[in-house]
Design a protein around this motif. Structure first.
Motif, PDB file in Angstrom:
ATOM      1  N   ASP A 165       7.393  18.547  -2.664  1.00  0.00           N
ATOM      2  CA  ASP A 165       6.799  17.119  -2.795  1.00  0.00           C
ATOM      3  C   ASP A 165       6.667  16.953  -4.579  1.00  0.00           C
ATOM      4  OD1 ASP A 165       5.532  16.141  -0.529  1.00  0.00           O
ATOM      5  OD2 ASP A 165       4.657  18.029  -0.419  1.00  0.00           O
TER       6      ASP A 165
ATOM      7  N   GLN B  66       0.336  16.812   3.353  1.00  0.00           N
ATOM      8  CA  GLN B  66      -0.656  15.533   3.474  1.00  0.00           C
ATOM      9  C   GLN B  66      -1.800  16.026   3.664  1.00  0.00           C
ATOM     10  OE1 GLN B  66       0.601  12.734   2.485  1.00  0.00           O
ATOM     11  NE2 GLN B  66       2.829  13.405   2.368  1.00  0.00           N
ATOM     12  N   THR B  67      -3.146  15.276   3.689  1.00  0.00           N
ATOM     13  CA  THR B  67      -4.313  15.407   3.996  1.00  0.00           C
ATOM     14  C   THR B  67      -4.745  14.819   5.439  1.00  0.00           C
ATOM     15  OG1 THR B  67      -4.900  15.835   1.505  1.00  0.00           O
ATOM     16  CG2 THR B  67      -6.743  15.615   2.949  1.00  0.00           C
ATOM     17  N   TRP B  68      -5.119  15.623   6.107  1.00  0.00           N
ATOM     18  CA  TRP B  68      -5.387  15.112   7.623  1.00  0.00           C
ATOM     19  C   TRP B  68      -6.971  15.348   8.016  1.00  0.00           C
ATOM     20  CZ3 TRP B  68      -0.882  13.504   9.475  1.00  0.00           C
ATOM     21  CH2 TRP B  68       0.416  13.716   8.960  1.00  0.00           C
TER      22      TRP B  68
ATOM     23  N   ASN C  11       0.046   6.423   3.949  1.00  0.00           N
ATOM     24  CA  ASN C  11       1.164   6.671   5.214  1.00  0.00           C
ATOM     25  C   ASN C  11       2.437   6.813   4.590  1.00  0.00           C
ATOM     26  OD1 ASN C  11       0.182   6.883   8.170  1.00  0.00           O
ATOM     27  ND2 ASN C  11      -1.142   5.650   6.884  1.00  0.00           N
TER      28      ASN C  11
ATOM     29  N   PHE D  85       5.107   8.752   3.731  1.00  0.00           N
ATOM     30  CA  PHE D  85       5.875   9.993   3.906  1.00  0.00           C
ATOM     31  C   PHE D  85       6.649  10.058   4.992  1.00  0.00           C
ATOM     32  CE2 PHE D  85       1.765  10.601   5.932  1.00  0.00           C
ATOM     33  CZ  PHE D  85       1.965  11.292   7.165  1.00  0.00           C
TER      34      PHE D  85
ATOM     35  N   HIS E 231       3.249   7.006  12.333  1.00  0.00           N
ATOM     36  CA  HIS E 231       2.918   8.573  12.248  1.00  0.00           C
ATOM     37  C   HIS E 231       1.855   8.777  13.215  1.00  0.00           C
ATOM     38  CE1 HIS E 231       4.670   9.320   8.617  1.00  0.00           C
ATOM     39  NE2 HIS E 231       4.280   8.484   7.706  1.00  0.00           N
TER      40      HIS E 231
ATOM     41  N   THR F 237       6.572  18.005   3.952  1.00  0.00           N
ATOM     42  CA  THR F 237       5.665  17.317   3.075  1.00  0.00           C
ATOM     43  C   THR F 237       4.429  17.962   3.372  1.00  0.00           C
ATOM     44  OG1 THR F 237       4.746  15.379   2.128  1.00  0.00           O
ATOM     45  CG2 THR F 237       5.337  15.396   4.468  1.00  0.00           C
TER      46      THR F 237
ATOM     47  N   VAL G 137      -4.951   9.952   7.825  1.00  0.00           N
ATOM     48  CA  VAL G 137      -4.085  10.724   6.892  1.00  0.00           C
ATOM     49  C   VAL G 137      -4.385  10.385   5.429  1.00  0.00           C
ATOM     50  CG1 VAL G 137      -2.044   9.517   7.336  1.00  0.00           C
ATOM     51  CG2 VAL G 137      -1.938  11.645   6.325  1.00  0.00           C
ATOM     52  N   ASN G 138      -4.847  11.016   4.787  1.00  0.00           N
ATOM     53  CA  ASN G 138      -4.919  10.755   3.129  1.00  0.00           C
ATOM     54  C   ASN G 138      -6.124   9.697   3.223  1.00  0.00           C
ATOM     55  OD1 ASN G 138      -2.894  12.421   2.187  1.00  0.00           O
ATOM     56  ND2 ASN G 138      -1.321  10.813   2.845  1.00  0.00           N
TER      57      ASN G 138
END
Length: 455
Positions: free
Chosen positions: A279, A361-363, A300, A302, A425, A359, A416-417
């Motif tokens: 990243d 990401q924050t889930w 979103n 990514f 996604h 990548t 996500v995020n």
């Protein structure tokens, strides 16, 4: 009449006995004087003064290290798919080839990201070196006659499998990461079985050639050839493999220049692909990334492997009527609102694809362990099979192990995020498991079946 009639056949047979040896003799003489088929089968066809044991040995050692890395990470990738679990095995006839399989861990969370990134980026980086190596040994591929002894026949057969296997593995692998499926067979079993054929030939070749490589480099060293200019470049001494030209042309490049050319090509391949594995700013340099570099704006933004439209997932199927089925001793159905009302947890986790990109990401979502308990299953006692709304394509379902379900970071992600998942996604819900291959993080989940057991 009797005497005359008997003498003619005798004379004729005598002439036959004399003529046949003459014909055989002329044929044998022609064969002894025949240098083989024309063109590349003749030694004088290959004239580059750079070819020889030294150049081939240097390139071979580089490939020995690189291919070993790519092979190990490829076998690790297969283990990460947990093929012993129901429905996960794309190579059901593997037999003893799965002897090394082990339970894939959830820690460290970045392991699959690193190993698969090394497999794909390492393979791309090796392409110029592989082409240079094939160029250096190409006279050997056309040597005539094909074999003069049993040992040479074994060596030539291993060389054929080695070259053919390398070309097959690299070409199909590159086409796969670009999602360009022009071959009339399934990539996964073909790449798996092809890898074992190639590795067998590779091991045989290394056993045969490594002593000679070590002897060559000890004899000639590295510095002298690497310091030699174009004007001072000379052919190597004659070798038993026929790599050194019998009629060399004047040099137009030094051996140092050729190695620099191949190495520069490898650096370019590395620079244009490594950004997909990290990243940050380097992602913009990943011109060889299979899905481009820009994915829109917002949380979103990514990589998307397969879009919802390509797999028949429409907003109508993921709207208010969508329900998640939990299958276990207690069967139940949950709406997205029901899931959002449950305890939610948030973790920063990587998602890594077999194509090499990854990548972090924050889930945010519901723990799989909590959903297992809701279905009447004690977490850690069984795995789960996640089934998707998708129509067609591979990996419409994936099985996770009991350890993966029990990990508190394994989620049925809803956001996500900080934002709702986009349709591409996985909206309304998708699986996110630490250190699992991307295709096992099932999107558009319609059912979680906790009744599976280990196979």
């Amino acid at each position: 009449m009797g005497i005359s009639g008997g003498s003619v056949p005798d004379a004729s047979r005598g002439r036959d006995r004399e003529v046949k040896p003459d014909k055989k003799g002329r044929l044998a003489a022609r064969l002894r004087g025949w240098g083989g088929p024309p063109g590349p089968f003749r030694p004088e066809f290959w004239r580059s003064p750079l070819r020889g044991p030294w150049l081939t040995s240097v390139l071979g050692l580089i490939l020995l290290a690189g291919i070993t890395l790519v092979a190990i990470t490829g076998l690790v990738s297969y283990a990460a798919y947990e093929p012993r679990l129901p429905g996960n095995d794309t190579t059901p006839g593997r037999g003893l080839l799965g002897f090394y399989l082990f339970d894939w861990p959830t820690d460290p969370v970045w392991l699959y990201r690193v190993t698969q990134g090394a497999h794909v980026v390492g393979g791309l980086t090796l392409v110029p070196i592989l082409l240079a190596k094939l160029w250096s040994v190409i006279p050997k591929l056309f040597s005539w006659p094909p074999a003069r002894s049993v040992a040479e026949a074994v060596e030539r057969a291993s060389l054929l499998l080695l070259v053919g296997g390398a070309v097959f593995q690299f070409v199909t692998g590159i086409l796969n990461i670009q999602l360009f499926y022009v071959f009339p067979f399934s990539f996964y079993p073909a790449h798996f079985y092809g890898a074992w054929i190639f590795l067998a030939a590779f091991v045989v070749h290394v056993v045969i050639k490594l002593p000679r490589v070590i002897h060559t480099l000890r004899t000639y060293g590295l510095r002298d050839y690497l310091r030699t200019s174009v004007a001072d470049t000379r052919p190597e001494p004659p070798d038993p493999d026929g790599l050194v030209p019998v009629d060399p042309a004047p040099p137009t490049m030094s051996r140092r220049g050729l190695l620099a050319f191949a190495g520069g090509g490898s650096l370019v391949m590395f620079g244009l692909s490594v950004g997909q594995c990290v990243d940050g700013p380097l992602r913009r340099t990943a011109l060889l990334a299979p899905h481009g570099r820009l994915y829109g704006t917002g949380p979103n933004d990514f990589q998307v492997n397969k879009t919802a439209a390509s797999l028949g997932v429409t907003p109508a199927r993921t709207g208010e009527s969508w329900r998640l089925a939990l299958v276990g001793p207690h069967r139940t159905e949950l709406s997205r609102a029901d899931l959002l009302a449950m305890p939610l947890h948030t973790y920063a986790l990587p998602i890594a694809c077999v194509e090499g990109w990854s990548t972090v990401q924050t889930w945010t979502g519901v723990r799989l362990a909590d959903l297992a308990r809701l279905a009447g299953i004690r977490a850690g006692t069984t795995g789960v099979t996640a089934r998707s709304l998708q129509r067609g394509g591979y990996f419409g379902q994936a099985s996770l192990s009991a350890a993966q379900v029990a990990d508190p970071r394994s989620l049925l992600a809803l956001r996500v995020n900080g934002a709702d998942l986009s349709l591409d996604h996985g909206y309304p819900a998708r699986v996110i498991v630490p250190n699992a291959p991307g295709v096992h993080n099932t999107k558009w989940v319609r059912e979680l079946d906790f009744t599976q057991g280990r196979s």
